[in-house]
Scaffold this active site. Sequence first.
Site, PDB file in Angstrom:
ATOM      1  N   ASP A  67      97.938  16.053  -3.178  1.00 18.74           N
ATOM      2  CA  ASP A  67      97.478  16.789  -4.356  1.00 18.74           C
ATOM      3  C   ASP A  67      96.045  16.418  -4.751  1.00 18.74           C
ATOM      4  OD1 ASP A  67      98.111  14.236  -5.167  1.00 18.74           O
ATOM      5  OD2 ASP A  67      99.121  14.844  -7.020  1.00 18.74           O
ATOM      6  N   HIS A  84      71.497   9.237  12.346  1.00 21.14           N
ATOM      7  CA  HIS A  84      72.109   9.358  11.019  1.00 21.14           C
ATOM      8  C   HIS A  84      71.318   8.592   9.957  1.00 21.14           C
ATOM      9  CE1 HIS A  84      75.378  10.094   8.204  1.00 21.14           C
ATOM     10  NE2 HIS A  84      75.382   8.809   7.900  1.00 21.14           N
ATOM     11  N   SER A 111      74.063  10.693   3.617  1.00 17.93           N
ATOM     12  CA  SER A 111      75.397  10.622   4.211  1.00 17.93           C
ATOM     13  C   SER A 111      76.453  11.015   3.166  1.00 17.93           C
ATOM     14  CB  SER A 111      75.623   9.223   4.778  1.00 17.93           C
ATOM     15  OG  SER A 111      76.809   9.145   5.515  1.00 17.93           O
TER      16      SER A 111
END
Length: 426
Positions: A352, A405, A144
Amino acid sequence: MITATQRPPGFVLRDHVFRVPLRHHDPDSPEIEIFAREVVAPGTEGLDLPWLVYLQGGPGGKSPRMPFPAWVRQATQEFRVLLLDQRGTGRSTPATRQTLATLDSEHEQAEYLAEFRADAIVRDAELIRRELMGDRPWTVLGQSFGGFCALTYLSFAPEGLREVLITGGVPPLSEGPDEVYRACYPEVLAHNDAYYARYPEDVDTARRVRDHLADQWVLLPTGAVLTPECFQTLGDMLGQASRFDGLHALLEEAFVDGRRGPELSDTFLRGVDGALSFAGSPLYAVLHESIYCQHEASQWSAHRVRSEFPQFDGSGQLVVFTGEMIYPWMFEQDPALGPLRGAAELLAKKADWPALYDLDRLERNDVPVAAAVFHDDMFVNRTLSLRSAERVRGMRTWVTNEFAHDGLRADAAVLERVLGMARGQL
């Protein structure tokens, strides 16, 4: 530094503590601790085994504890396994509402937390590798979010890598959080359909719970208010095969007959609390959207994009559960997150963020890479994953709908398959 050795049945464990700079780019940075557990099979402690470092999912998740999933035993047949508690998690220097309260302002908290993404995790791992192994490379297994970190590792320090194995975690290399959530919300809707097809009686039960919460003030054991929108986030359980049926187990014991009629049972409320509280992994909520950000702000992406999918508005006859999305109201409702609300707002506005991947280097990659891409993954979209895989030279992918998953945890054969692919054996 080795701090302890244990010998539970089937394993020999050695606990390590490493000191690393909080800010790798700042020579005057304060240090934090990173905890890692070395795991080998009995009788192999003195052998010169190759190392495999495991990068856990999350963000904000600690490495597995005993009893280990089956893949750990499988790995110790060949490797010396290092289970790394990524910075801020587990026994590494923690980053929680309690520890962050020692900082003077929410701005300081946000600046501190900005150092807990994949780029810093990878630089920690490189310091640890050199301390343990010198110049020799090791194998990385990323599950993951750990797979996201693995491709950051491949971008920043490929010389440290013998081979890269990824399960359920090939990240979007260029797409930002808005594109990610536009891809993931339809998968969440599909998992809702699959859930209600399996448990049609829960259509009525879920609606009764939602309506009850709309009319009643219900507190969870932690003191958090259980609201209808909070109830919807139980859909995170639908993304893993090991938890999919757990939602039904909660709902089938949701109500009891109290003095004033039906009320939500303590069993249900305790189970919901355990499923939803971020007390054990606050970094998951605080940093979740930032793992997709490169030179852009998330601006609470999941919350904004959700408006494009009116099925989730919570007012229909069918309660549609959400996935692993993080919403700003969570920092008002969860006591573990409340003190971090200001820092989370600042991080959501931060534009940023540095790049996490070097696309030119990935396109020239010569490290063996193999990835299991789970076709019906609710958390990591297969289309975006395969698009990224095409940009990593030599990456081999195995697309399967056999697993959800949590396929690595479900079956050690997943590790065997990707390892064989990386070595050209399959």
